[in-house]
Scaffold this motif. Structure first.
Motif, PDB file in Angstrom:
ATOM      1  N   ARG A 107       0.959  -1.243  -0.013  1.00 15.56           N
ATOM      2  CA  ARG A 107      -0.158  -0.198   0.025  1.00 15.56           C
ATOM      3  C   ARG A 107       0.883   1.239   0.144  1.00 15.56           C
ATOM      4  O   ARG A 107       2.091   0.936   0.550  1.00 15.56           O
ATOM      5  N   ARG A 108       0.401   2.281  -0.400  1.00 13.40           N
ATOM      6  CA  ARG A 108       1.226   3.435  -0.456  1.00 13.40           C
ATOM      7  C   ARG A 108       0.856   4.462   0.480  1.00 13.40           C
ATOM      8  O   ARG A 108      -0.556   4.900   0.731  1.00 13.40           O
ATOM      9  N   SER A 109       1.614   5.074   1.239  1.00 16.45           N
ATOM     10  CA  SER A 109       1.433   6.257   2.111  1.00 16.45           C
ATOM     11  C   SER A 109       1.245   7.527   1.237  1.00 16.45           C
ATOM     12  O   SER A 109       1.370   7.451   0.261  1.00 16.45           O
ATOM     13  N   ALA A 110       0.579   8.607   2.237  1.00 21.06           N
ATOM     14  CA  ALA A 110       0.522   9.807   1.463  1.00 21.06           C
ATOM     15  C   ALA A 110       1.930  10.183   0.971  1.00 21.06           C
ATOM     16  O   ALA A 110       1.725  11.129  -0.203  1.00 21.06           O
ATOM     17  N   ASN A 111       2.976   9.863   1.584  1.00 27.52           N
ATOM     18  CA  ASN A 111       4.231  10.286   0.843  1.00 27.52           C
ATOM     19  C   ASN A 111       4.807   9.543  -0.199  1.00 27.52           C
ATOM     20  O   ASN A 111       5.988   9.635  -0.529  1.00 27.52           O
ATOM     21  N   GLY A 112       4.058   8.454  -0.556  1.00 32.22           N
ATOM     22  CA  GLY A 112       4.629   7.615  -1.684  1.00 32.22           C
ATOM     23  C   GLY A 112       5.405   6.413  -0.837  1.00 32.22           C
ATOM     24  O   GLY A 112       5.540   5.483  -1.814  1.00 32.22           O
ATOM     25  N   TYR A 113       5.630   6.347   0.200  1.00 32.26           N
ATOM     26  CA  TYR A 113       6.252   5.014   0.684  1.00 32.26           C
ATOM     27  C   TYR A 113       5.491   3.904   0.655  1.00 32.26           C
ATOM     28  O   TYR A 113       4.284   3.865   0.891  1.00 32.26           O
ATOM     29  N   ARG A 114       6.064   2.714   0.381  1.00 30.71           N
ATOM     30  CA  ARG A 114       5.365   1.474   0.271  1.00 30.71           C
ATOM     31  C   ARG A 114       5.245   1.054   1.827  1.00 30.71           C
ATOM     32  O   ARG A 114       6.172   1.165   2.609  1.00 30.71           O
ATOM     33  N   GLU A 115       3.986   0.812   2.093  1.00 25.43           N
ATOM     34  CA  GLU A 115       3.517   0.155   3.478  1.00 25.43           C
ATOM     35  C   GLU A 115       3.060  -1.166   3.538  1.00 25.43           C
ATOM     36  O   GLU A 115       2.672  -1.726   2.655  1.00 25.43           O
ATOM     37  N   TYR A 116       3.695  -2.041   4.255  1.00 24.15           N
ATOM     38  CA  TYR A 116       3.335  -3.434   4.452  1.00 24.15           C
ATOM     39  C   TYR A 116       2.865  -3.698   5.997  1.00 24.15           C
ATOM     40  O   TYR A 116       3.010  -2.956   6.797  1.00 24.15           O
ATOM     41  N   ASP A 117       2.094  -5.135   5.937  1.00 25.16           N
ATOM     42  CA  ASP A 117       1.525  -5.333   7.469  1.00 25.16           C
ATOM     43  C   ASP A 117       2.217  -6.586   7.813  1.00 25.16           C
ATOM     44  O   ASP A 117       2.955  -7.248   6.940  1.00 25.16           O
ATOM     45  N   GLU A 118       1.771  -7.078   8.727  1.00 20.14           N
ATOM     46  CA  GLU A 118       2.207  -8.504   9.106  1.00 20.14           C
ATOM     47  C   GLU A 118       1.699  -9.638   8.396  1.00 20.14           C
ATOM     48  O   GLU A 118       2.431 -10.657   8.256  1.00 20.14           O
ATOM     49  N   ASP A 119       0.821  -9.412   7.534  1.00 12.37           N
ATOM     50  CA  ASP A 119       0.243 -10.452   6.687  1.00 12.37           C
ATOM     51  C   ASP A 119       1.538 -10.615   5.386  1.00 12.37           C
ATOM     52  O   ASP A 119       1.798 -11.582   5.260  1.00 12.37           O
ATOM     53  N   ASP A 120       1.962  -9.423   5.173  1.00  9.61           N
ATOM     54  CA  ASP A 120       2.946  -9.484   4.226  1.00  9.61           C
ATOM     55  C   ASP A 120       4.106 -10.315   4.429  1.00  9.61           C
ATOM     56  O   ASP A 120       4.909 -10.778   3.918  1.00  9.61           O
ATOM     57  N   LEU A 121       4.534 -10.127   6.002  1.00  6.75           N
ATOM     58  CA  LEU A 121       5.717 -10.521   6.519  1.00  6.75           C
ATOM     59  C   LEU A 121       5.553 -12.120   6.565  1.00  6.75           C
ATOM     60  O   LEU A 121       6.309 -13.100   6.328  1.00  6.75           O
ATOM     61  N   ARG A 122       4.320 -12.694   6.918  1.00 10.05           N
ATOM     62  CA  ARG A 122       4.049 -13.987   6.789  1.00 10.05           C
ATOM     63  C   ARG A 122       4.272 -14.308   5.428  1.00 10.05           C
ATOM     64  O   ARG A 122       4.741 -15.530   5.032  1.00 10.05           O
ATOM     65  N   ILE A 123       3.872 -13.787   4.276  1.00  6.67           N
ATOM     66  CA  ILE A 123       3.906 -14.420   2.965  1.00  6.67           C
ATOM     67  C   ILE A 123       5.378 -14.090   2.625  1.00  6.67           C
ATOM     68  O   ILE A 123       5.666 -15.226   2.071  1.00  6.67           O
ATOM     69  N   VAL A 124       6.188 -13.287   2.895  1.00 12.96           N
ATOM     70  CA  VAL A 124       7.611 -13.286   2.450  1.00 12.96           C
ATOM     71  C   VAL A 124       8.333 -14.372   3.138  1.00 12.96           C
ATOM     72  O   VAL A 124       9.161 -15.149   2.661  1.00 12.96           O
ATOM     73  N   THR A 125       7.976 -14.545   4.620  1.00 10.46           N
ATOM     74  CA  THR A 125       8.473 -15.634   5.075  1.00 10.46           C
ATOM     75  C   THR A 125       8.226 -17.055   4.529  1.00 10.46           C
ATOM     76  O   THR A 125       9.092 -18.075   4.582  1.00 10.46           O
ATOM     77  N   GLU A 126       7.036 -17.266   4.118  1.00  8.12           N
ATOM     78  CA  GLU A 126       6.627 -18.367   3.274  1.00  8.12           C
ATOM     79  C   GLU A 126       7.217 -18.663   2.136  1.00  8.12           C
ATOM     80  O   GLU A 126       7.972 -19.634   1.887  1.00  8.12           O
ATOM     81  N   ILE A 127       7.323 -17.499   1.186  1.00 12.79           N
ATOM     82  CA  ILE A 127       8.100 -17.559   0.065  1.00 12.79           C
ATOM     83  C   ILE A 127       9.794 -17.730   0.519  1.00 12.79           C
ATOM     84  O   ILE A 127      10.237 -18.702  -0.522  1.00 12.79           O
ATOM     85  N   ARG A 128      10.332 -17.330   1.371  1.00 13.74           N
ATOM     86  CA  ARG A 128      11.710 -17.413   1.473  1.00 13.74           C
ATOM     87  C   ARG A 128      11.922 -18.985   1.733  1.00 13.74           C
ATOM     88  O   ARG A 128      12.750 -19.663   1.607  1.00 13.74           O
TER      89      ARG A 128
END
Length: 126
Positions: A29-50
């Motif tokens: 997701r993008r914050s107002a300043n354009g930075y990428r924002e992630y949550d704990e679900d994204d961490l679970r997904i990346v951990t699974e992928i790795r």
């Protein structure tokens, strides 16, 4: 969390995260300043992928596991499509083992011809 924190917590590079995003495996997701924002679900997904990549799966193989997690399952392996990927991968590994055993037998036969008695001696030295 921003991309740097996700990278640190998942022990991956920010470049890998951008690639996963490009491949549609995660979505920032993008914050107002354009930075990428992630949550704990994204961490679970990346951990699974790795964890899948570590044992020889491809990113394409990881897709059903990611879909399973996104569907709200506790693990990426709890869906039928993920189980099918596991079964296919095991069949591939079994075939690789058969191929390696056949190659080993051929090399051992060639060694036996070149050096009678060497194969037995080397097997016993283990």
């Amino acid at each position: 969390m921003r991309i740097g924190e996700l990278a640190r917590r998942a022990a991956v590079s920010t470049r890998a995260l951008r690639y996963y995003e490009q491949q549609g495996l995660i979505a920032a997701r993008r914050s107002a300043n354009g930075y990428r924002e992630y949550d704990e679900d994204d961490l679970r997904i990346v951990t699974e992928i790795r964890s899948l990549l570590t044992v020889g799966f491809t990113l394409a193989d990881a897709r059903p596991f990611v879909a399973c997690l996104r569907a709200g399952n506790a693990t990426g392996a709890s869906c039928p499509d993920s189980v099918a990927v596991y079964r296919r991968k095991l069949a591939e590994i079994d075939e690789e083992i058969r191929t390696l055993l056949a190659r080993r037998a051929e090399v051992a036969a060639q060694l036996s011809t070149a050096c009678p008695g060497c194969v037995r001696r080397e097997q016993g030295e283990k």
